[in-house]
Design a protein around this motif. Structure first.
Motif, short mmCIF file in Angstrom:
data_model
loop_
_atom_site.label_atom_id
_atom_site.label_comp_id
_atom_site.label_asym_id
_atom_site.label_seq_id
_atom_site.Cartn_x
_atom_site.Cartn_y
_atom_site.Cartn_z
N ASP A 18 0.83 -1.20 0.00
CA ASP A 18 0.00 0.00 0.00
C ASP A 18 0.87 1.25 0.00
O ASP A 18 0.55 2.24 -0.67
N MET A 19 1.98 1.21 0.75
CA MET A 19 2.86 2.37 0.80
C MET A 19 3.60 2.56 -0.52
O MET A 19 3.98 3.69 -0.87
N ILE A 20 3.80 1.47 -1.25
CA ILE A 20 4.40 1.61 -2.59
C ILE A 20 3.49 2.46 -3.48
O ILE A 20 3.95 3.30 -4.24
N LYS A 21 2.19 2.23 -3.37
CA LYS A 21 1.23 3.03 -4.14
C LYS A 21 1.30 4.51 -3.74
O LYS A 21 1.23 5.41 -4.58
N VAL A 22 1.44 4.75 -2.43
CA VAL A 22 1.53 6.13 -1.96
C VAL A 22 2.77 6.82 -2.53
O VAL A 22 2.70 7.93 -3.06
#
Length: 292
Positions: A104-108
């Protein structure tokens, strides 16, 4: 002066109606933080303890002029909350949430790299940021902080508080304290904050708290050697951690010989950083390097 937040910061609390959001929003209000709105999808038009609630960050900005947000949203939805703040082009987003999936943080991070948004991110999995006497965005105990000239930047929450205690015990206050978080993927890193401290006239000295695992502290040391003209005092946690064992809530792990605490301490010393062996020595060392 200060970095990131001050008494002009207008804060939106994402997740205000949850137990953590409600509790810490009240503590931030008591400290003097200007909380202007909450954001809870589906709860727009209501209020929490007198603070108006909106369905989206965009609506909250239009109604209140907010320029920063703090995220108290469960891990499964927290990344979406951060991305909403980025899309809304806020100056700052502080994400307290622990346990956000790395994917999810990769998407951010992908959004932040490709977007034209100016939003800066602190965290996730962090205590937040505080400019003593002006604005507290986070979960830190506000009463231990005093206004002053020492900047503190740390991966660890509790060690941030210990550094504050040590610095205050020797008669120094803090300019701005920032907990950057210890997760694998975070927003602003050491060097980003050091650049801000460099140009902050109030900050005379910086305390840097690091941990085992990764190369962030070493890279910060190299940057300090080439670019930073203020004294830096550092402590690295995890000096007794065994190689290969995952340690702590942030999952810090020593993967090789150059990311042990000892190797990081040596590298920082070689870059001119004043390294202490124990957090109990931070205040004493700050007083020593400032000659006071």
């Amino acid at each position: 002066m200060s970095i990131l937040v001050n008494n002009r910061t207008k804060v939106v609390v994402q997740g205000l109606s949850g137990s953590q959001g409600k509790f810490h929003a009240q503590k931030m209000k008591e400290y003097g933080t200007n909380i202007v709105a909450g954001v809870v999808p589906g709860r727009g038009g209501s209020d929490v303890d007198g603070t108006p609630v909106f369905d989206t960050v965009e609506e909250a900005i239009r109604a209140t002029g907010a320029n920063a947000s703090i995220v108290y949203v469960p891990p499964a939805y927290a990344a979406d909350a951060v991305m909403e703040s980025v899309d809304a082009n806020l100056d700052l987003c502080v994400c307290i949430t622990e346990g956000i999936p790395v994917k999810d943080m990769i998407k951010v991070k992908r959004l932040m790299k490709t977007s034209s948004s100016k939003t800066m991110l602190i965290g996730p999995n962090c205590p937040g940021v505080i400019t003593p006497g002006e604005c507290k965005m986070g979960i830190m105990p506000g009463e231990i902080h005093t206004p002053g000239t020492v900047g503190i930047v740390s991966k660890s929450g509790t060690l941030t508080y210990e550094a504050v205690k040590q610095v205050s015990a020797f008669g120094f206050g803090q300019s701005t304290c920032v907990g950057i978080g210890g997760d694998p993927i975070i927003g602003l890193k050491y060097i980003d904050l050091l650049e801000m401290y460099q140009f902050d006239a109030q900050t005379e000295c910086v305390v840097l708290i690091g941990e085992i695992g990764g190369q962030a502290e070493v890279k910060a040391g190299e940057w300090i050697k080439q670019n930073f003209n203020k004294p830096v005092v550092a402590f690295i946690a995890g000096q007794t951690a065994p190689k290969g064992k995952r340690m702590g809530h942030a999952g810090a792990i020593i993967s090789g010989g150059d990311d042990t605490a000892a190797a990081k301490m040596k590298a920082l010393e070689e870059c001119g950083v004043h390294v202490v062996q124990s957090p109990a020595d931070i205040g004493k060392k700050v007083a020593e390097v400032l000659g006071k």
